[in-house]
Design a protein around this motif. Structure first.
Motif, PDB file in Angstrom:
ATOM      1  N   THR A   1       0.630  -1.240   0.134  1.00  0.00           N
ATOM      2  CA  THR A   1       0.062   0.292  -0.088  1.00  0.00           C
ATOM      3  C   THR A   1       0.830   1.241  -0.046  1.00  0.00           C
ATOM      4  OG1 THR A   1      -1.762  -1.165   1.267  1.00  0.00           O
ATOM      5  CG2 THR A   1      -1.785   1.145   1.143  1.00  0.00           C
ATOM      6  N   GLY A   2       1.900   1.289   0.821  1.00  0.00           N
ATOM      7  CA  GLY A   2       2.721   2.636   0.788  1.00  0.00           C
ATOM      8  C   GLY A   2       3.471   2.596  -0.518  1.00  0.00           C
ATOM      9  N   ASP A   3       3.937   1.669  -1.023  1.00  0.00           N
ATOM     10  CA  ASP A   3       4.616   1.855  -2.134  1.00  0.00           C
ATOM     11  C   ASP A   3       3.784   2.423  -3.205  1.00  0.00           C
ATOM     12  OD1 ASP A   3       6.909   0.685  -1.147  1.00  0.00           O
ATOM     13  OD2 ASP A   3       6.848  -1.106  -2.043  1.00  0.00           O
ATOM     14  N   MET A   4       2.399   1.897  -3.398  1.00  0.00           N
ATOM     15  CA  MET A   4       1.703   2.374  -4.384  1.00  0.00           C
ATOM     16  C   MET A   4       1.026   3.833  -4.201  1.00  0.00           C
ATOM     17  SD  MET A   4       1.495   0.078  -6.687  1.00  0.00           S
ATOM     18  CE  MET A   4       1.640  -1.623  -6.717  1.00  0.00           C
TER      19      MET A   4
ATOM     20  N   HIS B   1      -6.132   2.825  -8.065  1.00  0.00           N
ATOM     21  CA  HIS B   1      -5.425   3.332  -6.904  1.00  0.00           C
ATOM     22  C   HIS B   1      -4.741   2.100  -6.010  1.00  0.00           C
ATOM     23  CE1 HIS B   1      -7.858   7.265  -6.661  1.00  0.00           C
ATOM     24  NE2 HIS B   1      -7.306   7.421  -7.560  1.00  0.00           N
ATOM     25  N   LYS B   2      -5.306   1.092  -6.306  1.00  0.00           N
ATOM     26  CA  LYS B   2      -4.760  -0.147  -5.494  1.00  0.00           C
ATOM     27  C   LYS B   2      -3.294  -0.277  -5.944  1.00  0.00           C
ATOM     28  CE  LYS B   2      -5.745  -4.926  -4.947  1.00  0.00           C
ATOM     29  NZ  LYS B   2      -6.733  -5.970  -5.083  1.00  0.00           N
ATOM     30  N   TYR B   3      -3.288  -0.157  -7.384  1.00  0.00           N
ATOM     31  CA  TYR B   3      -1.829  -0.401  -8.086  1.00  0.00           C
ATOM     32  C   TYR B   3      -1.111   0.929  -8.466  1.00  0.00           C
ATOM     33  CZ  TYR B   3      -3.889  -4.992  -8.105  1.00  0.00           C
ATOM     34  OH  TYR B   3      -4.016  -6.206  -7.757  1.00  0.00           O
ATOM     35  N   GLY B   4      -1.313   1.931  -7.617  1.00  0.00           N
ATOM     36  CA  GLY B   4      -0.520   3.013  -7.552  1.00  0.00           C
ATOM     37  C   GLY B   4      -0.758   4.055  -8.855  1.00  0.00           C
ATOM     38  N   MET B   5      -2.040   3.916  -9.574  1.00  0.00           N
ATOM     39  CA  MET B   5      -2.304   4.568 -10.638  1.00  0.00           C
ATOM     40  C   MET B   5      -3.153   5.758 -10.503  1.00  0.00           C
ATOM     41  SD  MET B   5      -1.988   1.972 -13.681  1.00  0.00           S
ATOM     42  CE  MET B   5      -3.160   0.839 -13.152  1.00  0.00           C
ATOM     43  N   LEU B   6      -3.282   6.930 -11.100  1.00  0.00           N
ATOM     44  CA  LEU B   6      -4.244   7.979 -11.150  1.00  0.00           C
ATOM     45  C   LEU B   6      -5.300   7.674 -11.995  1.00  0.00           C
ATOM     46  CD1 LEU B   6      -1.897  11.154 -11.196  1.00  0.00           C
ATOM     47  CD2 LEU B   6      -2.784   9.872  -9.264  1.00  0.00           C
ATOM     48  N   VAL B   7      -6.211   8.535 -12.184  1.00  0.00           N
ATOM     49  CA  VAL B   7      -7.533   8.153 -13.022  1.00  0.00           C
ATOM     50  C   VAL B   7      -7.714   9.672 -13.493  1.00  0.00           C
ATOM     51  CG1 VAL B   7      -9.928   7.556 -13.300  1.00  0.00           C
ATOM     52  CG2 VAL B   7      -8.010   6.131 -11.926  1.00  0.00           C
ATOM     53  N   ASP B   8      -7.883   9.706 -15.039  1.00  0.00           N
ATOM     54  CA  ASP B   8      -8.308  10.849 -15.528  1.00  0.00           C
ATOM     55  C   ASP B   8      -9.710  10.489 -15.930  1.00  0.00           C
ATOM     56  OD1 ASP B   8      -7.419  11.156 -18.866  1.00  0.00           O
ATOM     57  OD2 ASP B   8      -6.161   9.621 -17.466  1.00  0.00           O
TER      58      ASP B   8
ATOM     59  N   ARG C   1       3.122   5.924  -3.033  1.00  0.00           N
ATOM     60  CA  ARG C   1       4.187   6.616  -3.475  1.00  0.00           C
ATOM     61  C   ARG C   1       4.209   6.877  -5.044  1.00  0.00           C
ATOM     62  NH1 ARG C   1       9.397   4.464  -2.352  1.00  0.00           N
ATOM     63  NH2 ARG C   1       9.982   6.561  -2.670  1.00  0.00           N
ATOM     64  N   LYS C   2       3.827   5.919  -5.716  1.00  0.00           N
ATOM     65  CA  LYS C   2       3.752   5.870  -7.009  1.00  0.00           C
ATOM     66  C   LYS C   2       2.713   6.894  -7.379  1.00  0.00           C
ATOM     67  CE  LYS C   2       2.629   2.927 -10.892  1.00  0.00           C
ATOM     68  NZ  LYS C   2       3.235   3.514 -11.884  1.00  0.00           N
ATOM     69  N   ARG C   3       1.668   6.664  -6.825  1.00  0.00           N
ATOM     70  CA  ARG C   3       0.561   7.791  -7.156  1.00  0.00           C
ATOM     71  C   ARG C   3       0.937   9.352  -6.806  1.00  0.00           C
ATOM     72  NH1 ARG C   3      -4.603   6.593  -4.051  1.00  0.00           N
ATOM     73  NH2 ARG C   3      -5.124   8.671  -4.790  1.00  0.00           N
ATOM     74  N   ASP C   4       1.653   9.519  -5.736  1.00  0.00           N
ATOM     75  CA  ASP C   4       1.977  10.986  -5.503  1.00  0.00           C
ATOM     76  C   ASP C   4       3.154  11.436  -6.557  1.00  0.00           C
ATOM     77  OD1 ASP C   4       0.624  10.565  -3.133  1.00  0.00           O
ATOM     78  OD2 ASP C   4       2.165  10.287  -1.763  1.00  0.00           O
ATOM     79  N   PHE C   5       3.958  10.470  -7.083  1.00  0.00           N
ATOM     80  CA  PHE C   5       4.844  10.624  -8.181  1.00  0.00           C
ATOM     81  C   PHE C   5       4.209  10.915  -9.282  1.00  0.00           C
ATOM     82  CE2 PHE C   5       8.358   9.350 -10.860  1.00  0.00           C
ATOM     83  CZ  PHE C   5       9.042  10.506 -11.193  1.00  0.00           C
ATOM     84  N   GLY C   6       3.188  10.508  -9.533  1.00  0.00           N
ATOM     85  CA  GLY C   6       2.539  10.800 -10.931  1.00  0.00           C
ATOM     86  C   GLY C   6       1.766  12.196 -10.733  1.00  0.00           C
ATOM     87  N   MET C   7       1.329  12.251  -9.589  1.00  0.00           N
ATOM     88  CA  MET C   7       0.554  13.767  -9.491  1.00  0.00           C
ATOM     89  C   MET C   7       1.718  14.736  -9.521  1.00  0.00           C
ATOM     90  SD  MET C   7      -2.205  15.398  -9.521  1.00  0.00           S
ATOM     91  CE  MET C   7      -3.586  14.305  -9.171  1.00  0.00           C
ATOM     92  N   LYS C   8       2.704  14.565  -8.956  1.00  0.00           N
ATOM     93  CA  LYS C   8       3.950  15.348  -8.875  1.00  0.00           C
ATOM     94  C   LYS C   8       4.212  15.728 -10.359  1.00  0.00           C
ATOM     95  CE  LYS C   8       8.360  16.846  -6.923  1.00  0.00           C
ATOM     96  NZ  LYS C   8       8.951  17.393  -8.429  1.00  0.00           N
ATOM     97  N   LYS C   9       4.181  14.771 -11.185  1.00  0.00           N
ATOM     98  CA  LYS C   9       4.495  14.867 -12.644  1.00  0.00           C
ATOM     99  C   LYS C   9       3.509  15.904 -13.417  1.00  0.00           C
ATOM    100  CE  LYS C   9       5.694  10.522 -13.512  1.00  0.00           C
ATOM    101  NZ  LYS C   9       6.103   9.276 -14.377  1.00  0.00           N
ATOM    102  N   VAL C  10       2.357  15.731 -13.024  1.00  0.00           N
ATOM    103  CA  VAL C  10       1.210  16.370 -13.838  1.00  0.00           C
ATOM    104  C   VAL C  10       1.253  17.842 -13.260  1.00  0.00           C
ATOM    105  CG1 VAL C  10      -1.310  16.847 -13.642  1.00  0.00           C
ATOM    106  CG2 VAL C  10      -0.501  14.296 -13.987  1.00  0.00           C
ATOM    107  N   LYS C  11       1.485  18.180 -12.076  1.00  0.00           N
ATOM    108  CA  LYS C  11       1.442  19.496 -11.477  1.00  0.00           C
ATOM    109  C   LYS C  11       2.694  20.277 -11.811  1.00  0.00           C
ATOM    110  CE  LYS C  11      -1.689  18.839  -7.409  1.00  0.00           C
ATOM    111  NZ  LYS C  11      -1.897  18.709  -6.032  1.00  0.00           N
TER     112      LYS C  11
END
Length: 283
Positions: free
Chosen positions: A3-6, A154-161, A8-18
């Protein structure tokens, strides 16, 4: 568990977007079509400054000539037949050439409202995440289906548009909402179930509407969405080099552009081939 790793993956993805939004003054580009599914063109887009890419299964259907389709409209009817394994390969290939700092969101069989029921499973979501997808590009048409996709991604660390559509659209690419009030309510519900990026389908493609300035009804719907949510926002549909400036300053964060790049690439190849043949004729 992971859960924690995923997260972090989502946070990194959102950082790239922002970071992309900030780097481009508040409104950036999500390059799709040929720039999303062909690694050569994806790299060219990134070298030109694009930071967000979208491979998707209708574009892959068109690129592969699946069942002889030659237009994106025709590809939409058979997109669900593209194998998930193919999309995993496309994502992995694009990721390999553009590097880890570029945001990749993928449209895949089952993430759209398909013409035939198409599942999107845990195994598939995990494979896409491992291949390098930061997010999943969705066009589900009910809140219930969209929530299932959000929870899985979200379970696998991915954002959704995900997108708000108009009920009269030729292809239903999102949750239908007609009036500005309905758009605002729908966008809020999408944010409440965890959608990470929320967009509006402009209706400037497929429906036979000329891709020009933002029509007043579309502008009203766009403004309603922008006021209703706090997550990054997108506009998609018929946006090209002639009309994109109409969206600058509206507050929308991301412009989704695909067909315009396809048209440019197609015309460039056509003109180049003709130039070679003309030269041969004169020898």
């Amino acid at each position: 568990m992971i859960t924690g790793d995923m997260q972090r993956k989502r946070d990194f993805g959102m950082k790239k977007v922002k970071d992309a939004i900030a780097a481009h003054g508040g409104t950036t580009l999500l390059a799709t079509g040929i720039t999303g599914d062909d690694a050569r063109f994806a790299l060219a887009a990134v070298q030109a400054g694009a930071k967000l890419l979208e491979p998707n299964h209708p574009a892959v259907a068109l690129a592969r000539g699946h069942k002889g389709v030659t237009s994106m409209h025709a590809a939409e009817e058979v997109r669900h037949e593209i194998l998930m394994e193919e999309m995993v390969k496309v994502v992995a290939g694009v990721r390999a050439v553009v590097g880890p700092e570029i945001f990749i969101t993928a449209g895949v069989p089952g993430s759209f409202t398909e013409t035939m029921p198409t599942p999107f499973t845990d195994e598939q979501a995990y494979a896409l995440a491992r291949a390098g997808a930061d997010g999943i590009h969705t066009h589900k048409s009910t809140i219930e289906d969209l929530k299932d996709v959000v929870d899985l991604c979200h379970k696998y660390g991915m954002l959704v548009d995900a997108y708000v559509a108009h009920p009269a659209d030729r292809h239903l690419f999102g949750i239908p909402a007609e009036t500005p009030e309905q758009v605002a309510d729908t966008a809020k519900r999408m944010q409440d179930i965890g959608v990470d990026l929320i967009g509006l389908m402009t209706g400037m493609s497929y429906e036979g509407v000329a891709a020009g300035e933002i029509a007043p009804p579309v502008r009203a719907r766009l403004e309603a969405m922008l006021k209703a949510v706090s997550v990054p926002t997108l506009a998609e549909g018929g946006i090209n080099s002639k009309n994109f400036k109409a969206f600058i300053g509206t507050g929308v964060n991301i412009l989704v552009v695909g067909t315009a790049f396809d048209d440019v690439a197609r015309q460039a190849v056509h003109d180049s081939v003709r130039s070679f043949l003309v030269r041969q004729d004169r020898v």
